[in-house]
Design a protein around this motif. Structure first.
Motif, PDB file in Angstrom:
ATOM      1  N   PRO A 279      51.720  40.122  46.640  1.00 59.68           N
ATOM      2  CA  PRO A 279      51.804  39.224  47.802  1.00 59.68           C
ATOM      3  C   PRO A 279      50.696  39.531  48.813  1.00 59.68           C
ATOM      4  O   PRO A 279      50.363  40.690  49.052  1.00 59.68           O
ATOM      5  CB  PRO A 279      53.192  39.543  48.384  1.00 59.68           C
ATOM      6  CG  PRO A 279      53.966  40.130  47.259  1.00 59.68           C
ATOM      7  CD  PRO A 279      52.973  40.876  46.427  1.00 59.68           C
ATOM      8  N   LYS A 280      50.107  38.484  49.388  1.00 60.17           N
ATOM      9  CA  LYS A 280      49.081  38.667  50.402  1.00 60.17           C
ATOM     10  C   LYS A 280      49.725  39.060  51.736  1.00 60.17           C
ATOM     11  O   LYS A 280      50.767  38.528  52.121  1.00 60.17           O
ATOM     12  CB  LYS A 280      48.271  37.384  50.573  1.00 60.17           C
ATOM     13  CG  LYS A 280      47.414  37.044  49.362  1.00 60.17           C
ATOM     14  CD  LYS A 280      46.561  35.812  49.622  1.00 60.17           C
ATOM     15  CE  LYS A 280      45.664  35.507  48.409  1.00 60.17           C
ATOM     16  NZ  LYS A 280      44.817  34.309  48.640  1.00 60.17           N
ATOM     17  N   VAL A 281      49.076  39.982  52.417  1.00 62.81           N
ATOM     18  CA  VAL A 281      49.596  40.455  53.707  1.00 62.81           C
ATOM     19  C   VAL A 281      49.090  39.534  54.812  1.00 62.81           C
ATOM     20  O   VAL A 281      47.878  39.264  54.903  1.00 62.81           O
ATOM     21  CB  VAL A 281      49.146  41.912  53.967  1.00 62.81           C
ATOM     22  CG1 VAL A 281      49.671  42.398  55.311  1.00 62.81           C
ATOM     23  CG2 VAL A 281      49.626  42.824  52.843  1.00 62.81           C
ATOM     24  N   SER A 282      49.996  39.060  55.639  1.00 60.60           N
ATOM     25  CA  SER A 282      49.624  38.152  56.726  1.00 60.60           C
ATOM     26  C   SER A 282      48.855  38.897  57.811  1.00 60.60           C
ATOM     27  O   SER A 282      48.854  40.136  57.874  1.00 60.60           O
ATOM     28  CB  SER A 282      50.880  37.520  57.329  1.00 60.60           C
ATOM     29  OG  SER A 282      51.667  38.521  57.976  1.00 60.60           O
ATOM     30  N   ALA A 283      48.218  38.124  58.692  1.00 60.53           N
ATOM     31  CA  ALA A 283      47.458  38.724  59.794  1.00 60.53           C
ATOM     32  C   ALA A 283      48.365  39.559  60.692  1.00 60.53           C
ATOM     33  O   ALA A 283      47.998  40.652  61.143  1.00 60.53           O
ATOM     34  CB  ALA A 283      46.770  37.623  60.596  1.00 60.53           C
ATOM     35  N   ALA A 284      49.564  39.044  60.957  1.00 55.66           N
ATOM     36  CA  ALA A 284      50.506  39.778  61.810  1.00 55.66           C
ATOM     37  C   ALA A 284      50.916  41.085  61.146  1.00 55.66           C
ATOM     38  O   ALA A 284      51.020  42.133  61.811  1.00 55.66           O
ATOM     39  CB  ALA A 284      51.732  38.911  62.085  1.00 55.66           C
ATOM     40  N   ALA A 285      51.148  41.029  59.834  1.00 57.69           N
ATOM     41  CA  ALA A 285      51.542  42.239  59.113  1.00 57.69           C
ATOM     42  C   ALA A 285      50.405  43.257  59.105  1.00 57.69           C
ATOM     43  O   ALA A 285      50.633  44.468  59.227  1.00 57.69           O
ATOM     44  CB  ALA A 285      51.949  41.889  57.689  1.00 57.69           C
ATOM     45  N   LYS A 286      49.158  42.764  58.962  1.00 56.12           N
ATOM     46  CA  LYS A 286      48.006  43.669  58.991  1.00 56.12           C
ATOM     47  C   LYS A 286      47.893  44.367  60.339  1.00 56.12           C
ATOM     48  O   LYS A 286      47.524  45.541  60.423  1.00 56.12           O
ATOM     49  CB  LYS A 286      46.729  42.887  58.687  1.00 56.12           C
ATOM     50  CG  LYS A 286      46.578  42.472  57.238  1.00 56.12           C
ATOM     51  CD  LYS A 286      45.270  41.741  57.011  1.00 56.12           C
ATOM     52  CE  LYS A 286      45.110  41.364  55.539  1.00 56.12           C
ATOM     53  NZ  LYS A 286      43.830  40.617  55.303  1.00 56.12           N
ATOM     54  N   LYS A 287      48.218  43.643  61.387  1.00 58.46           N
ATOM     55  CA  LYS A 287      48.189  44.222  62.726  1.00 58.46           C
ATOM     56  C   LYS A 287      49.224  45.335  62.845  1.00 58.46           C
ATOM     57  O   LYS A 287      48.954  46.401  63.419  1.00 58.46           O
ATOM     58  CB  LYS A 287      48.465  43.127  63.764  1.00 58.46           C
ATOM     59  CG  LYS A 287      48.329  43.586  65.203  1.00 58.46           C
ATOM     60  CD  LYS A 287      48.523  42.407  66.156  1.00 58.46           C
ATOM     61  CE  LYS A 287      48.377  42.877  67.608  1.00 58.46           C
ATOM     62  NZ  LYS A 287      48.562  41.741  68.557  1.00 58.46           N
ATOM     63  N   ASP A 288      50.408  45.106  62.276  1.00 51.03           N
ATOM     64  CA  ASP A 288      51.453  46.131  62.291  1.00 51.03           C
ATOM     65  C   ASP A 288      51.030  47.353  61.482  1.00 51.03           C
ATOM     66  O   ASP A 288      51.309  48.497  61.870  1.00 51.03           O
ATOM     67  CB  ASP A 288      52.760  45.563  61.725  1.00 51.03           C
ATOM     68  CG  ASP A 288      53.409  44.551  62.656  1.00 51.03           C
ATOM     69  OD1 ASP A 288      53.086  44.568  63.861  1.00 51.03           O
ATOM     70  OD2 ASP A 288      54.235  43.755  62.169  1.00 51.03           O
TER      71      ASP A 288
END
Length: 300
Positions: A279-288
């Motif tokens: 699954p691709k990691v979303s921008a928000a998840a990358k920030k976390d």
């Protein structure tokens, strides 16, 4: 081994035994002793199988992470065809946490009080998992067809049990599998095609070797008397339920090493067609994730 190399090496083993159109299917057209002309020693066969199993283990991890598709492997065979050994060897590298094996024995009173597909449907694998049916709902048109007294125990209204009951059940199974495939369940069905001669040989081995006596049951010999009836039932089942979406593989079973190669090849090829990816990691998840990394690095 690279992914494309694995696929190149195993794909050629599955295609000759895949059945997707049942109309003209005849069991006698498939040789239980076939090895496609290969003359491998045990070590070579073991290495080929190991490559396929390693690849499958990697794909199973992505399947679990993606949590969208699931895979159902159905195994049917006469006694001594090697179902248990095939499952054990082919799935040896797969994480047990992402795989479920269901073996269907004599139905309980509760199961007999439900429709014939009920106890099987509740065991269909969840998304992200591989489910293995060691015998399956096909027993309802195989052993129950050969021993019709078993049908009476299923408490169906007598007027619903006519001459067409087996055709009706096969149609129900085909529709059930069509439904599953439209819900994201990849259905692969394996008939381990053992010859009567080889079955006798394996039965004798179980009798002659004390360490294998536990595998033998007198009931196995009694069922052998109905060999022709079972072959007819299997042929009818494959004819009625083979499809592109839920294919049968009529796997030669007289040589165990080849049986395992064909089964592994079929699974690898089918899973590859799913084109799985983590699954691709979303921008928000990358920030976390970045925040978590920073916090960990800041620890003393």
């Amino acid at each position: 081994m690279l992914r494309k190399d694995v696929l190149k090496n195993v794909r050629k083993y599955s295609e000759p035994f895949r059945v997707t159109k049942g109309k003209d299917f005849r069991l006698k057209d498939f040789d239980p002793g076939d090895t496609l002309g290969l003359d491998l020693d045990k070590q070579e066969a073991k290495e080929l199988l190991s490559r396929g199993s390693e690849w499958l283990a990697l794909e199973q991890e992505i399947l679990y992470a993606q949590d969208s598709w699931s895979v159902l492997l159905v195994f049917q065979a006469m006694d001594a065809a090697g179902k248990d050994g095939t499952i054990r060897h082919v799935m040896s590298g797969v994480n047990p946490q992402g795989c479920d094996v269901s073996s269907f024995k004599q139905p309980s009173d509760e199961e007999l009080s439900h429709d014939f597909l009920w106890r099987y449907s509740v065991k269909v694998p969840q998304r992200g998992r591989i489910g293995i049916f060691n015998r399956s709902y096909y027993e309802e048109v195989l052993v129950v067809r050969v021993h019709e007294a078993l049908l009476k125990a299923q408490k169906m209204p007598p007027r619903l049990v006519g001459k067409g009951v087996w055709d009706e059940r096969l149609a129900d199974i085909a529709r059930f599998e069509d439904y599953l495939t439209r819900q994201g369940v990849v259905v692969l069905k394996f008939y381990l095609n053992l010859s009567r001669k080889e079955q006798k040989k394996r039965f004798m081995e179980r009798l002659d070797k004390p360490e294998k006596n536990w595998k033998f049951s007198a009931a196995d010999v009694r069922e052998r008397r109905y060999w022709d009836d079972y072959m007819h039932a299997y042929e009818e089942a494959i004819r009625a339920t083979a499809s592109k979406q839920a294919p049968w593989y009529v796997v030669p079973a007289d040589n165990k090493w080849f049986t395992r190669l064909v089964v592994a090849a079929a699974i690898v090829e089918a899973v590859d067609k799913l084109d799985l990816a983590y699954p691709k990691v979303s921008a928000a998840a990358k920030k976390d994730l970045a925040a978590a990394r920073a916090e960990l690095l800041a620890e003393r």
